[in-house]
Design an enzyme around this catalytic site. Sequence first.
Site, PDB file in Angstrom:
ATOM      1  N   CYS A  88     -44.323  44.905 -25.621  1.00  0.00           N
ATOM      2  CA  CYS A  88     -43.887  45.500 -26.519  1.00  0.00           C
ATOM      3  C   CYS A  88     -45.077  45.776 -27.378  1.00  0.00           C
ATOM      4  CB  CYS A  88     -42.969  44.349 -26.832  1.00  0.00           C
ATOM      5  SG  CYS A  88     -42.483  44.961 -29.143  1.00  0.00           S
ATOM      6  N   CYS A 183     -36.352  46.464 -29.669  1.00  0.00           N
ATOM      7  CA  CYS A 183     -36.968  45.313 -28.916  1.00  0.00           C
ATOM      8  C   CYS A 183     -36.503  44.839 -27.410  1.00  0.00           C
ATOM      9  CB  CYS A 183     -35.770  44.666 -29.863  1.00  0.00           C
ATOM     10  SG  CYS A 183     -35.960  42.635 -29.228  1.00  0.00           S
ATOM     11  N   GLN A 307     -24.115  30.747 -26.246  1.00  0.00           N
ATOM     12  CA  GLN A 307     -25.337  30.652 -25.728  1.00  0.00           C
ATOM     13  C   GLN A 307     -26.306  32.303 -26.048  1.00  0.00           C
ATOM     14  OE1 GLN A 307     -28.297  28.751 -25.134  1.00  0.00           O
ATOM     15  NE2 GLN A 307     -26.750  26.537 -25.002  1.00  0.00           N
ATOM     16  N   TYR A 336     -20.238  17.634 -29.722  1.00  0.00           N
ATOM     17  CA  TYR A 336     -20.614  19.299 -30.380  1.00  0.00           C
ATOM     18  C   TYR A 336     -20.701  20.143 -29.239  1.00  0.00           C
ATOM     19  CZ  TYR A 336     -24.020  15.259 -32.064  1.00  0.00           C
ATOM     20  OH  TYR A 336     -24.569  14.185 -32.665  1.00  0.00           O
ATOM     21  N   GLU A 357     -16.428  18.927 -32.539  1.00  0.00           N
ATOM     22  CA  GLU A 357     -17.210  20.226 -32.912  1.00  0.00           C
ATOM     23  C   GLU A 357     -16.591  19.957 -34.423  1.00  0.00           C
ATOM     24  OE1 GLU A 357     -19.404  22.726 -32.011  1.00  0.00           O
ATOM     25  OE2 GLU A 357     -19.111  23.052 -34.253  1.00  0.00           O
ATOM     26  N   ASP A 405     -24.805  17.880 -26.355  1.00  0.00           N
ATOM     27  CA  ASP A 405     -25.070  19.225 -26.492  1.00  0.00           C
ATOM     28  C   ASP A 405     -25.400  19.328 -28.388  1.00  0.00           C
ATOM     29  OD1 ASP A 405     -26.594  21.420 -25.971  1.00  0.00           O
ATOM     30  OD2 ASP A 405     -24.970  22.759 -25.838  1.00  0.00           O
ATOM     31  N   CYS A 432     -32.072  21.868 -26.871  1.00  0.00           N
ATOM     32  CA  CYS A 432     -33.231  22.621 -27.117  1.00  0.00           C
ATOM     33  C   CYS A 432     -33.917  22.357 -27.948  1.00  0.00           C
ATOM     34  CB  CYS A 432     -31.924  23.582 -28.095  1.00  0.00           C
ATOM     35  SG  CYS A 432     -31.174  23.101 -29.805  1.00  0.00           S
TER      36      CYS A 432
HETATM   37  N1  SAH Z   1     -22.100  23.602 -26.383  1.00  0.00           N
HETATM   38  C1  SAH Z   1     -22.008  24.175 -27.627  1.00  0.00           C
HETATM   39  C2  SAH Z   1     -22.202  24.627 -28.247  1.00  0.00           C
HETATM   40  C3  SAH Z   1     -24.077  23.726 -28.738  1.00  0.00           C
HETATM   41  S1  SAH Z   1     -25.044  23.922 -29.892  1.00  0.00           S
HETATM   42  C4  SAH Z   1     -22.232  25.396 -25.705  1.00  0.00           C
HETATM   43  O1  SAH Z   1     -23.359  25.041 -25.450  1.00  0.00           O
HETATM   44  O2  SAH Z   1     -22.162  26.494 -26.207  1.00  0.00           O
HETATM   45  C5  SAH Z   1     -24.578  22.418 -30.927  1.00  0.00           C
HETATM   46  C6  SAH Z   1     -23.043  22.368 -31.952  1.00  0.00           C
HETATM   47  O3  SAH Z   1     -22.795  21.942 -32.636  1.00  0.00           O
HETATM   48  C7  SAH Z   1     -22.944  23.707 -32.349  1.00  0.00           C
HETATM   49  O4  SAH Z   1     -21.482  24.443 -32.789  1.00  0.00           O
HETATM   50  C8  SAH Z   1     -22.760  23.116 -34.062  1.00  0.00           C
HETATM   51  O5  SAH Z   1     -21.377  23.908 -35.065  1.00  0.00           O
HETATM   52  C9  SAH Z   1     -22.120  21.547 -33.733  1.00  0.00           C
HETATM   53  N2  SAH Z   1     -22.484  20.739 -34.287  1.00  0.00           N
HETATM   54  C10 SAH Z   1     -23.184  20.367 -35.041  1.00  0.00           C
HETATM   55  N3  SAH Z   1     -23.581  19.479 -35.774  1.00  0.00           N
HETATM   56  C11 SAH Z   1     -22.316  18.976 -35.242  1.00  0.00           C
HETATM   57  C12 SAH Z   1     -22.036  17.213 -35.637  1.00  0.00           C
HETATM   58  N4  SAH Z   1     -22.374  16.794 -36.336  1.00  0.00           N
HETATM   59  N5  SAH Z   1     -20.629  16.969 -35.217  1.00  0.00           N
HETATM   60  C13 SAH Z   1     -20.156  17.860 -34.121  1.00  0.00           C
HETATM   61  N6  SAH Z   1     -20.476  19.155 -33.949  1.00  0.00           N
HETATM   62  C14 SAH Z   1     -22.277  19.274 -34.760  1.00  0.00           C
END
Ligand code: SAH
Length: 476
Positions: A88, A183, A307, A336, A357, A405, A432
């Site tokens: 790029c 991009c 993702q 999460y 969540e 996660d 991550c």
């Molecule tokens: N496991 C899912 C999302 C992971 S990203 C996937 O792979 O698609 C992390 C997620 O945690 C997000 O959706 C965010 O909204 C949520 N999150 C952030 N802080 C949080 C908390 N204190 N309790 C519960 N969820 C939370």
Amino acid sequence: MFYKRLEQRAVKKYNNLMKKNDEFELEITGIGKDGEGIGHFDGMTFFVPGALPGDTIRAAVTKLKKTYGYARVLSILSPSPDRVEPPCPVSARCGGCSLMNLSYKAQLRMKEDTVEDDLVRIGGFDRALIEKIKEPIIGMTDPMRYRNKAQIPVGMMPDGRIVTGFYARHSHRIIEPDPSVGCLIGAPENQEITHAIKSWMYENKLRAYDEATQKGLIRHILIRHGVHTGQVMVCLVINGKSIPAIDSLVERLTVACPDITSICININKNTGNVILGERTECIWGEPVITDKVGDITFDISAKSFFQVNPVQMEKLYSKALEYADLKGEENVYDLYSGIGTISLFLAKRAGHVTGVEVVPDAVKDAVRNAKLNGFSNTNFYTGKTEDVLPKLVAQGRPADVIVLDPPRKGAEKSVLETILSVSPSRIVYVSCDPATLSRDLAILCEDGTYELKKYTPVDQFPESVHVETVVLLSRA
Ligand code: SAH
């Protein structure tokens, strides 16, 4: 000791003499969290954007602190063997792909090293153990054009020209992509879509949002692709209640990209860096697009977390499922849980999955997605994991396996303590950020009840420094 102190004093004095724009030769030996090269010069550490480990450069000081400083590359005296010509043309200025000048093989090696070093340095794990249990990083065969989502800022030049692109590193200056290729980590259609929106803005004399004055209507263009279904969503983030000339926008967009199935507006009148506001309205087509992960179908709305790399997402979730080692009867927590992506992957093989969540819209999506795919063994709870999990545990809900996660900042200490009190056979941690992951694993393994069994880094974000990691902990 005496001589050491004298030497340190001499170095300090010398550094105090160093000043901005001073030129020096620097060998780059490491890489920082933002992909910048790191080198040492006379007792000081220098961070140099655009330089790579293995480069020897002529550098110029840009900023000095007591023990470290920043420099820029004046010329490369001898290049790193891993240096490549970035495909790029704007990658050196754009904040999106800070590693595009590093060969993909070296990017993967660097990410493996980052995870390993953080586990040792921050997590306190023994290097010999890490060497024994680590699995190789899962990379991409073709690390280009992988993103299913683009969030494109819209700006205006003093002469009225509308610009779209990506922010420069650590700034809100918009860097326009090369018009011939667009991009290179995004979908090619994004070019036609932004072009259609710009023409519509010119036609209707609409102004781009200006952060300084907080005036102007159009802030961002959000584009999502369902890579398995071909569906496309375009969402205009606006600083206002509505947009004029909707018919002309729809016409232009659907001609530019016939795969568009959803056009939305998102209202964001706030100042600050958060791209999306609270309210989203569908102005044409469906309010969601559909995509698949493996054999599971997901409805995705403009605001849902999904993702961004669909090819790697499937590999990441498959690894989490492998580590969870489900036999069909287990009770599983997915903490999460977002729109339930991992939950539904697990629900195929589990007795019951409980998702937690914080974002209410994501939970609504998760419930709908479970129904859409015919799952009756899932429950989703809205709230912070730190508040909801203790309540579920107090109700006596057991867990054989816990998957978590969390976002980049990792899990609250209280969440980790509650997980330990539930005493599942296995904990699968998807992360991550290797630094917060390492911090949290140290807490989970502190009293010896859990052992770090395996881990796999997964490259979700080629050309950037980010890396995802899946970890398996088992009760000893
Ligand atoms: N496991 C899912 C999302 C992971 S990203 C996937 O792979 O698609 C992390 C997620 O945690 C997000 O959706 C965010 O909204 C949520 N999150 C952030 N802080 C949080 C908390 N204190 N309790 C519960 N969820 C939370």
